[in-house]
Scaffold this motif. Structure first.
Motif, PDB file in Angstrom:
ATOM      1  N   TYR A  91     -28.233  -5.841 -70.201  1.00 20.88           N
ATOM      2  CA  TYR A  91     -27.442  -6.850 -69.524  1.00 20.88           C
ATOM      3  C   TYR A  91     -26.175  -6.253 -68.926  1.00 20.88           C
ATOM      4  CZ  TYR A  91     -24.796 -11.132 -68.737  1.00 20.88           C
ATOM      5  OH  TYR A  91     -24.066 -12.135 -68.167  1.00 20.88           O
ATOM      6  N   GLY A  92     -25.864  -6.679 -67.711  1.00 24.59           N
ATOM      7  CA  GLY A  92     -24.643  -6.275 -67.035  1.00 24.59           C
ATOM      8  C   GLY A  92     -24.919  -5.945 -65.578  1.00 24.59           C
ATOM      9  N   ALA A  93     -23.907  -6.107 -64.777  1.00 25.40           N
ATOM     10  CA  ALA A  93     -24.055  -5.895 -63.333  1.00 25.40           C
ATOM     11  C   ALA A  93     -24.367  -4.446 -62.988  1.00 25.40           C
ATOM     12  CB  ALA A  93     -22.785  -6.346 -62.617  1.00 25.40           C
ATOM     13  N   HIS A  94     -23.945  -3.518 -63.836  1.00 27.88           N
ATOM     14  CA  HIS A  94     -24.124  -2.101 -63.524  1.00 27.88           C
ATOM     15  C   HIS A  94     -24.843  -1.364 -64.655  1.00 27.88           C
ATOM     16  CE1 HIS A  94     -21.438  -2.787 -60.168  1.00 27.88           C
ATOM     17  NE2 HIS A  94     -20.595  -3.352 -61.007  1.00 27.88           N
ATOM     18  N   VAL A  95     -25.706  -2.073 -65.384  1.00 29.31           N
ATOM     19  CA  VAL A  95     -26.432  -1.440 -66.481  1.00 29.31           C
ATOM     20  C   VAL A  95     -27.328  -0.343 -65.924  1.00 29.31           C
ATOM     21  CG1 VAL A  95     -28.433  -2.993 -66.510  1.00 29.31           C
ATOM     22  CG2 VAL A  95     -27.643  -1.980 -68.648  1.00 29.31           C
ATOM     23  N   GLY A  96     -27.584   0.666 -66.726  1.00 33.98           N
ATOM     24  CA  GLY A  96     -28.385   1.804 -66.277  1.00 33.98           C
ATOM     25  C   GLY A  96     -29.875   1.553 -66.387  1.00 33.98           C
ATOM     26  N   SER A  97     -30.586   2.505 -67.000  1.00 32.54           N
ATOM     27  CA  SER A  97     -32.044   2.438 -67.084  1.00 32.54           C
ATOM     28  C   SER A  97     -32.526   2.673 -68.501  1.00 32.54           C
ATOM     29  CB  SER A  97     -32.675   3.517 -66.189  1.00 32.54           C
ATOM     30  OG  SER A  97     -32.313   3.325 -64.846  1.00 32.54           O
ATOM     31  N   LEU A  98     -33.710   2.135 -68.784  1.00 31.70           N
ATOM     32  CA  LEU A  98     -34.418   2.389 -70.027  1.00 31.70           C
ATOM     33  C   LEU A  98     -35.785   2.943 -69.654  1.00 31.70           C
ATOM     34  CD1 LEU A  98     -34.777   2.138 -73.127  1.00 31.70           C
ATOM     35  CD2 LEU A  98     -35.688  -0.166 -72.705  1.00 31.70           C
ATOM     36  N   ILE A  99     -36.069   4.150 -70.139  1.00 33.79           N
ATOM     37  CA  ILE A  99     -37.369   4.773 -69.880  1.00 33.79           C
ATOM     38  C   ILE A  99     -37.991   5.088 -71.231  1.00 33.79           C
ATOM     39  CG2 ILE A  99     -38.603   6.664 -68.755  1.00 33.79           C
ATOM     40  CD1 ILE A  99     -36.152   6.960 -66.891  1.00 33.79           C
ATOM     41  N   VAL A 100     -39.259   4.719 -71.393  1.00 31.37           N
ATOM     42  CA  VAL A 100     -39.984   4.992 -72.627  1.00 31.37           C
ATOM     43  C   VAL A 100     -41.081   5.999 -72.299  1.00 31.37           C
ATOM     44  CG1 VAL A 100     -41.279   4.011 -74.554  1.00 31.37           C
ATOM     45  CG2 VAL A 100     -39.542   2.618 -73.384  1.00 31.37           C
ATOM     46  N   TYR A 101     -41.126   7.062 -73.098  1.00 30.03           N
ATOM     47  CA  TYR A 101     -42.099   8.137 -72.894  1.00 30.03           C
ATOM     48  C   TYR A 101     -43.011   8.272 -74.102  1.00 30.03           C
ATOM     49  CZ  TYR A 101     -38.614   9.953 -69.533  1.00 30.03           C
ATOM     50  OH  TYR A 101     -37.716  10.115 -68.508  1.00 30.03           O
TER      51      TYR A 101
END
Length: 165
Positions: A91-101
């Motif tokens: 959550y948030g206007a400038h949240v980054g990324s979540l990558i699952v490997y």
């Protein structure tokens, strides 16, 4: 199953990243960042793991946490739909990324999930299928990438593998 109420349950912080996932509660004063409750207990005192963008992390820096090693013989291993699923909060206007490997013991990585930006101010889940190919043991890796908003963050809770794992 890991609900993070007591510890990281055998999940390990990667050494080749820029910062760490932190165990925390919603009662931790952090300028209004993160979910209002954890997913497990639906209480502000419940625990989850969290990264947030801050003055200490530059946009694009990564935090990675890895599951215990799973056997190559687990051909029907799943991150469960009712459980990993993993539950995530972004959550948030400038949240980054979540990558699952899915990462093999020889460090080959396959992307299972890639989310970027605001996903809403609530817990969501995804079911992920892990493909055991019989050649190498493997792990699941959650990578959070810092965004550029100081109040924006990514939280994970209730990471559960199916019994076949």
């Amino acid at each position: 199953h890991c609900n993070f109420e007591f510890d990281l349950c055998g999940w390990k912080q990667d050494e080749n990243d820029d910062f760490d996932w932190n165990l925390r509660t919603s009662t931790t004063p952090k300028l209004g960042t993160g979910p209002a409750t954890d997913h497990t207990l639906q209480e502000p005192s419940g625990h989850y793991i969290f990264i947030k963008s801050s003055f200490f992390q530059l946009p694009g820096e990564k935090a990675r946490i890895s599951s215990p090693v799973l056997s190559k013989r687990n051909k029907n291993c799943k991150v469960r739909e009712d459980g990993i699923a993993d539950y995530y909060h972004m959550y948030g206007a400038h949240v980054g990324s979540l990558i699952v490997y899915q990462r093999t013991t020889l460090k080959h990585e396959r992307i299972l999930l890639n989310l970027t930006g605001n996903q809403g101010n609530f817990w969501q889940h995804k079911a992920l299928t892990l493909a055991g190919n019989g050649n190498e043991d493997f792990q699941v890796v959650f990578e959070g990438i810092a965004g550029n908003g100081p109040k924006d963050g990514i939280a994970l809770d209730d990471l559960t593998f199916s019994k076949e794992c």
